[in-house]
Design a protein around this motif. Structure first.
Motif, PDB file in Angstrom:
ATOM      1  N   GLY A   9       0.874  -0.870   0.261  1.00 38.88           N
ATOM      2  CA  GLY A   9      -0.101   0.139   0.130  1.00 38.88           C
ATOM      3  C   GLY A   9       0.510   1.141   0.008  1.00 38.88           C
ATOM      4  N   GLN A  10       0.081   2.842  -0.186  1.00 37.64           N
ATOM      5  CA  GLN A  10       0.687   3.820  -0.072  1.00 37.64           C
ATOM      6  C   GLN A  10       2.150   3.816   1.352  1.00 37.64           C
ATOM      7  N   VAL A  11       1.428   3.580   2.315  1.00 35.29           N
ATOM      8  CA  VAL A  11       2.596   4.294   3.775  1.00 35.29           C
ATOM      9  C   VAL A  11       3.494   2.699   2.855  1.00 35.29           C
ATOM     10  N   LYS A  12       3.997   1.244   2.501  1.00 35.56           N
ATOM     11  CA  LYS A  12       4.515   0.994   2.151  1.00 35.56           C
ATOM     12  C   LYS A  12       5.767   0.930   1.769  1.00 35.56           C
ATOM     13  N   GLU A  13       5.311   2.180   0.429  1.00 31.19           N
ATOM     14  CA  GLU A  13       5.397   2.230  -1.098  1.00 31.19           C
ATOM     15  C   GLU A  13       6.882   3.926  -0.257  1.00 31.19           C
ATOM     16  N   LEU A  14       6.205   4.585   0.151  1.00 33.06           N
ATOM     17  CA  LEU A  14       6.303   6.061   0.681  1.00 33.06           C
ATOM     18  C   LEU A  14       7.942   5.321   1.343  1.00 33.06           C
ATOM     19  N   VAL A  15       7.937   4.178   1.872  1.00 32.17           N
ATOM     20  CA  VAL A  15       8.915   3.625   3.022  1.00 32.17           C
ATOM     21  C   VAL A  15       9.921   3.508   2.542  1.00 32.17           C
ATOM     22  N   GLU A  16       9.617   2.369   1.978  1.00 32.85           N
ATOM     23  CA  GLU A  16      10.582   1.964   0.380  1.00 32.85           C
ATOM     24  C   GLU A  16      10.961   3.554  -0.052  1.00 32.85           C
ATOM     25  N   TRP A  17      10.880   3.945  -0.631  1.00 31.76           N
ATOM     26  CA  TRP A  17      11.200   5.361  -1.400  1.00 31.76           C
ATOM     27  C   TRP A  17      11.575   6.662  -0.434  1.00 31.76           C
ATOM     28  N   LEU A  18      11.610   6.903   1.428  1.00 30.62           N
ATOM     29  CA  LEU A  18      12.566   6.956   1.817  1.00 30.62           C
ATOM     30  C   LEU A  18      13.667   6.792   2.351  1.00 30.62           C
ATOM     31  N   ILE A  19      13.212   5.407   2.258  1.00 35.54           N
ATOM     32  CA  ILE A  19      14.859   4.496   2.199  1.00 35.54           C
ATOM     33  C   ILE A  19      16.087   4.438   1.072  1.00 35.54           C
ATOM     34  N   LEU A  20      15.188   4.860   0.082  1.00 38.51           N
ATOM     35  CA  LEU A  20      16.507   5.323  -0.655  1.00 38.51           C
ATOM     36  C   LEU A  20      17.305   5.894  -0.641  1.00 38.51           C
ATOM     37  N   GLN A  21      16.889   7.397  -0.475  1.00 37.79           N
ATOM     38  CA  GLN A  21      16.775   9.018  -0.008  1.00 37.79           C
ATOM     39  C   GLN A  21      18.424   9.102   0.466  1.00 37.79           C
ATOM     40  N   ASP A  22      18.656   7.609   1.457  1.00 31.87           N
ATOM     41  CA  ASP A  22      20.018   7.632   2.267  1.00 31.87           C
ATOM     42  C   ASP A  22      20.741   7.314   1.364  1.00 31.87           C
ATOM     43  N   GLY A  23      21.034   6.917   0.499  1.00 32.64           N
ATOM     44  CA  GLY A  23      21.627   5.886  -0.484  1.00 32.64           C
ATOM     45  C   GLY A  23      22.259   7.609  -1.224  1.00 32.64           C
ATOM     46  N   GLU A  24      23.451   6.781  -2.228  1.00 33.78           N
ATOM     47  CA  GLU A  24      24.613   7.699  -3.042  1.00 33.78           C
ATOM     48  C   GLU A  24      24.020   9.453  -3.458  1.00 33.78           C
ATOM     49  N   GLU A  25      22.481   8.801  -4.245  1.00 37.70           N
ATOM     50  CA  GLU A  25      21.508   9.599  -5.472  1.00 37.70           C
ATOM     51  C   GLU A  25      20.351  10.147  -5.039  1.00 37.70           C
ATOM     52  N   PRO A  26      20.313  10.258  -3.948  1.00 34.80           N
ATOM     53  CA  PRO A  26      19.045  10.707  -3.394  1.00 34.80           C
ATOM     54  C   PRO A  26      17.960  11.449  -4.393  1.00 34.80           C
ATOM     55  N   ASP A  27      16.928  11.422  -4.743  1.00 33.38           N
ATOM     56  CA  ASP A  27      15.835  12.026  -5.953  1.00 33.38           C
ATOM     57  C   ASP A  27      15.592  13.335  -5.208  1.00 33.38           C
ATOM     58  N   LEU A  28      16.294  14.632  -5.648  1.00 32.84           N
ATOM     59  CA  LEU A  28      16.308  15.605  -5.622  1.00 32.84           C
ATOM     60  C   LEU A  28      15.285  16.545  -5.728  1.00 32.84           C
ATOM     61  N   ALA A  29      15.045  15.899  -6.922  1.00 29.46           N
ATOM     62  CA  ALA A  29      14.269  16.737  -7.983  1.00 29.46           C
ATOM     63  C   ALA A  29      12.383  15.952  -7.337  1.00 29.46           C
ATOM     64  N   GLY A  30      12.728  14.550  -7.511  1.00 30.61           N
ATOM     65  CA  GLY A  30      11.171  13.832  -6.696  1.00 30.61           C
ATOM     66  C   GLY A  30      10.847  14.482  -5.263  1.00 30.61           C
ATOM     67  N   ILE A  31      11.740  14.860  -4.603  1.00 24.42           N
ATOM     68  CA  ILE A  31      11.468  15.465  -3.267  1.00 24.42           C
ATOM     69  C   ILE A  31      10.552  16.558  -3.464  1.00 24.42           C
TER      70      ILE A  31
END
Length: 228
Positions: free
Chosen positions: A147-169
């Motif tokens: 669901g939405q919350v899980k998808e957003l948590v997964e997205w947030l975790i990805l922002q901790d990587g070397e190439e965060p999605d700044l434009a997407g934020i």
């Protein structure tokens, strides 16, 4: 450790749920006893009192104890589902301070409070999403249903990587639904520093007050740090 004193304070709180002054004084005194070694497990007598005000006091005490509240983690599911805002609010703090990879279901329950309509809880969730460790987020994610919350948590975790999605934020802050904006604001706060506050400044312009005030507070913290 003064067990007799602590026991007397618990009884005082338990039997005076409608007396604000007595409750407040007793709660502060009991907090001192807990810091001094009074067993935190004795708070179960308040947590199971059946009085929402008393449960709220016990929840607040746990939130003030940081890691000393760890033995009471089993009480969190009930506190997080309380109809009382202040109880849920305090329980989020306890989870942030004490939950680890063993507490995936509890963290997932916290993460679902991103859907809470109460602005104070949403503000508190911004703190949780920003300050939670990667391990906490991953443990919670593993226990969330699709669901939405899980998808957003997964997205947030990805922002901790070397190439965060700044434009997407930025896009999520400007055009996302309320829950998406919450996660985008947390990502903005996590990625902002004293020398780069652009993302937080975007968050500070969001219409939703919880996000705007959270972003403004974080900006003030960064500016104060820059002045020291």
């Amino acid at each position: 450790m003064q067990t007799q004193t602590g026991d007397a304070l618990i009884e005082r709180i338990r039997t005076h749920p409608a007396h604000d002054k007595i409750m407040g004084e007793a709660a502060n005194d009991l907090l001192s006893e807990l810091y001094a070694g009074y067993p935190v497990e004795n708070l179960a007598r308040l947590l199971h009192s059946g009085e929402e005000v008393v449960v709220g006091v016990a929840s607040w005490l746990l939130s003030e104890l940081a890691e000393l509240a760890a033995p009471m983690m089993a009480e969190l599911p009930a506190l997080l589902s309380s109809p009382v805002r202040n109880t849920r609010y305090s329980a989020i703090t306890v989870a942030l301070e004490n939950a680890d990879e063993r507490h995936g279901p509890v963290i997932a329950q916290v993460l679902n409070l991103c859907l809470d309509p109460d602005s104070a809880i949403r503000y508190k969730m911004l703190e949780f999403l920003t300050d939670a460790s990667l391990e906490q987020l991953e443990a919670g994610r593993s226990c969330l249903p699709p669901g939405q919350v899980k998808e957003l948590v997964e997205w947030l975790i990805l922002q901790d990587g070397e190439e965060p999605d700044l434009a997407g934020i930025v896009i999520r802050l400007e055009a996302g639904d309320p829950v998406t904006r919450l996660f985008a604001a947390a990502a903005a706060a996590s990625l902002s520093g004293e020398e780069d506050t652009d993302l937080l400044e975007h968050a500070a312009m969001v219409e939703e007050e919880a996000i705007r005030s959270f972003a403004q507070e974080r900006l003030e913290r960064l500016r104060e740090g820059d002045q020291r």
